[in-house]
Scaffold this active site. Structure first.
Site, PDB file in Angstrom:
ATOM      1  N   SER A  11      -1.550 -23.168 -43.822  1.00 51.37           N
ATOM      2  CA  SER A  11      -1.145 -21.894 -42.940  1.00 51.37           C
ATOM      3  C   SER A  11      -0.576 -20.696 -43.303  1.00 51.37           C
ATOM      4  O   SER A  11      -0.237 -20.237 -44.091  1.00 51.37           O
ATOM      5  CB  SER A  11       0.618 -22.491 -42.534  1.00 51.37           C
ATOM      6  N   HIS A  36      -4.418 -22.672 -39.373  1.00 52.10           N
ATOM      7  CA  HIS A  36      -3.838 -22.687 -38.764  1.00 52.10           C
ATOM      8  C   HIS A  36      -2.579 -21.231 -39.128  1.00 52.10           C
ATOM      9  O   HIS A  36      -2.489 -21.162 -39.478  1.00 52.10           O
ATOM     10  CB  HIS A  36      -3.278 -23.786 -39.346  1.00 52.10           C
ATOM     11  N   ASP A  38       0.100 -19.206 -36.799  1.00 50.43           N
ATOM     12  CA  ASP A  38       1.996 -19.611 -36.531  1.00 50.43           C
ATOM     13  C   ASP A  38       2.685 -18.476 -35.617  1.00 50.43           C
ATOM     14  O   ASP A  38       2.737 -17.207 -36.252  1.00 50.43           O
ATOM     15  CB  ASP A  38       3.228 -20.023 -37.943  1.00 50.43           C
ATOM     16  N   MET A  40       4.909 -16.981 -33.683  1.00 54.89           N
ATOM     17  CA  MET A  40       7.242 -16.953 -33.240  1.00 54.89           C
ATOM     18  C   MET A  40       7.696 -16.009 -32.303  1.00 54.89           C
ATOM     19  O   MET A  40       7.055 -14.788 -32.357  1.00 54.89           O
ATOM     20  CB  MET A  40       7.812 -17.127 -35.236  1.00 54.89           C
ATOM     21  N   HIS A  69      -0.709 -22.672 -33.237  1.00 56.63           N
ATOM     22  CA  HIS A  69       1.000 -23.319 -33.189  1.00 56.63           C
ATOM     23  C   HIS A  69       2.003 -22.147 -32.748  1.00 56.63           C
ATOM     24  O   HIS A  69       2.102 -21.021 -32.866  1.00 56.63           O
ATOM     25  CB  HIS A  69       1.399 -23.297 -34.297  1.00 56.63           C
ATOM     26  N   MET A  71       5.092 -20.836 -31.528  1.00 58.31           N
ATOM     27  CA  MET A  71       6.516 -21.362 -31.179  1.00 58.31           C
ATOM     28  C   MET A  71       7.398 -20.314 -30.095  1.00 58.31           C
ATOM     29  O   MET A  71       7.497 -19.375 -30.878  1.00 58.31           O
ATOM     30  CB  MET A  71       7.299 -21.595 -32.710  1.00 58.31           C
ATOM     31  N   MET A 140       6.556 -32.398 -36.220  1.00 60.10           N
ATOM     32  CA  MET A 140       7.157 -31.101 -37.253  1.00 60.10           C
ATOM     33  C   MET A 140       7.829 -32.301 -38.239  1.00 60.10           C
ATOM     34  O   MET A 140       7.910 -32.995 -37.629  1.00 60.10           O
ATOM     35  CB  MET A 140       7.917 -30.312 -36.671  1.00 60.10           C
ATOM     36  N   ASP A 173       2.756 -31.335 -40.084  1.00 56.15           N
ATOM     37  CA  ASP A 173       3.287 -29.360 -40.750  1.00 56.15           C
ATOM     38  C   ASP A 173       4.980 -28.929 -40.872  1.00 56.15           C
ATOM     39  O   ASP A 173       6.142 -29.669 -40.115  1.00 56.15           O
ATOM     40  CB  ASP A 173       2.697 -28.785 -39.423  1.00 56.15           C
TER      41      ASP A 173
HETATM   42  C1  DX5 Z   1       6.163 -23.868 -39.982  1.00 56.46           C
HETATM   43  C2  DX5 Z   1       5.001 -23.599 -39.245  1.00 56.46           C
HETATM   44  C3  DX5 Z   1       4.697 -24.177 -40.023  1.00 56.46           C
HETATM   45  C4  DX5 Z   1       4.698 -23.505 -42.108  1.00 56.46           C
HETATM   46  C5  DX5 Z   1       4.575 -24.297 -42.891  1.00 56.46           C
HETATM   47  O1  DX5 Z   1       7.279 -23.238 -38.393  1.00 56.46           O
HETATM   48  O2  DX5 Z   1       4.801 -23.687 -38.507  1.00 56.46           O
HETATM   49  O3  DX5 Z   1       2.905 -23.779 -40.078  1.00 56.46           O
HETATM   50  O4  DX5 Z   1       3.811 -21.757 -42.172  1.00 56.46           O
HETATM   51  O5  DX5 Z   1       4.642 -23.642 -43.999  1.00 56.46           O
HETATM   52  P1  DX5 Z   1       4.792 -25.221 -45.633  1.00 56.46           P
HETATM   53  O6  DX5 Z   1       3.669 -25.708 -45.620  1.00 56.46           O
HETATM   54  O7  DX5 Z   1       5.083 -23.642 -47.197  1.00 56.46           O
HETATM   55  O8  DX5 Z   1       6.386 -25.687 -45.177  1.00 56.46           O
HETATM   56 ZN    ZN Z   2       2.817 -24.431 -37.844  1.00 59.62          ZN
END
Ligand code: DX5
Ligand code: ZN
Length: 215
Positions: A11, A36, A38, A40, A69, A71, A140, A173
């Site tokens: 990530s 990956h 993320d 948001m 991903h 969100m 998740m 994740d």
């Molecule tokens: C959280 C993300 C993850 C996050 C994981 O909402 O979807 O991908 O970056 O981070 P770690 O591995 O640090 O928990």
């Molecule tokens: Zn993620």
């Protein structure tokens, strides 16, 4: 998926954002399988991160699939933009879709592999209508929104239950490290997303191998 290879998707949320291209190349060289990303929106989750422009900037940097991903609320508004930017895989949250089956079809039509994610507290029932149409289910293992949180072991029975009736990728994740990767693999997950564990490791190659159970 018993016996299928374990894949690791670092990530980039935990990478140095001033050096995203270099960090991407670093984890590719260390044995990552997917990158990956993320996304948001400050609504579905309280945090804000990147959009399609960052995805297109990373596209020429790596040959690895870009695993995006989302969100975000109303993901249907942005699917095409992310696929045109170079996303190979797009995962939406079932909780963010008023018509999940339609969103699944839209991702497929746009030309990407389809993933559907569930928050830790969301039951597997939301996946039922589209289970035959998706390439990946993301269960998740923290509440989405931030990196660096602790793994929630209560998700393990959900992974086991899904694995009994789903033969494609099960991705986990949140809070994934050597120990939690082992328990999610035993439960039936085959794609490990990890941010903090890989980017804070002294040796990213060793960290990625350990998530596959090879170190
Ligand atoms: C959280 C993300 C993850 C996050 C994981 O909402 O979807 O991908 O970056 O981070 P770690 O591995 O640090 O928990
Ligand atoms: Zn993620």
């Amino acid at each position: 998926m018993t016996g299928s290879p374990i894949l690791v998707a670092p990530s980039m949320l935990a990478a140095d954002f001033g050096r995203l291209a270099e960090e991407t190349r670093r984890v590719e060289a260390a044995g990552a399988d997917w990158i990956h990303l993320d996304v948001m929106d400050g609504h579905f989750v309280p945090n804000l991160t990147i959009g399609p422009q960052a995805v297109s900037a990373l596209r020429p940097v790596t040959r690895l699939p870009l695993d995006v991903h989302l969100m975000i609320e109303q993901p249907e508004r942005y699917l095409r933009a992310f696929v045109e930017a170079g996303a190979d895989r797009v995962t939406v949250h079932a909780e963010a879709c008023s018509d999940l089956a339609r969103v699944v079809r839209q991702i497929r039509q746009a030309g990407a592999k389809v993933g559907v994610a569930l928050r830790p507290q969301t039951g597997l029932g939301l996946l039922d209508p589209c289970l035959d149409q998706i390439d990946l289910a993301l269960l998740m293992t923290v509440n989405p929104g931030f990196g660096g949180q602790s793994f929630m072991p209560e998700v393990l029975p959900k992974i086991e239950a899904l694995r009994k009736r789903f033969g494609r990728h099960i991705q986990v994740d949140g809070g994934i490290n050597q120990e939690t990767a082992r328990s999610t693999r035993s439960a039936g997950a085959d794609v490990m997303v990890a941010g903090t564990y890989i980017f804070r490791a002294a040796d990213a190659k060793q960290a990625i191998a350990s998530l596959k159970g090879k170190a």
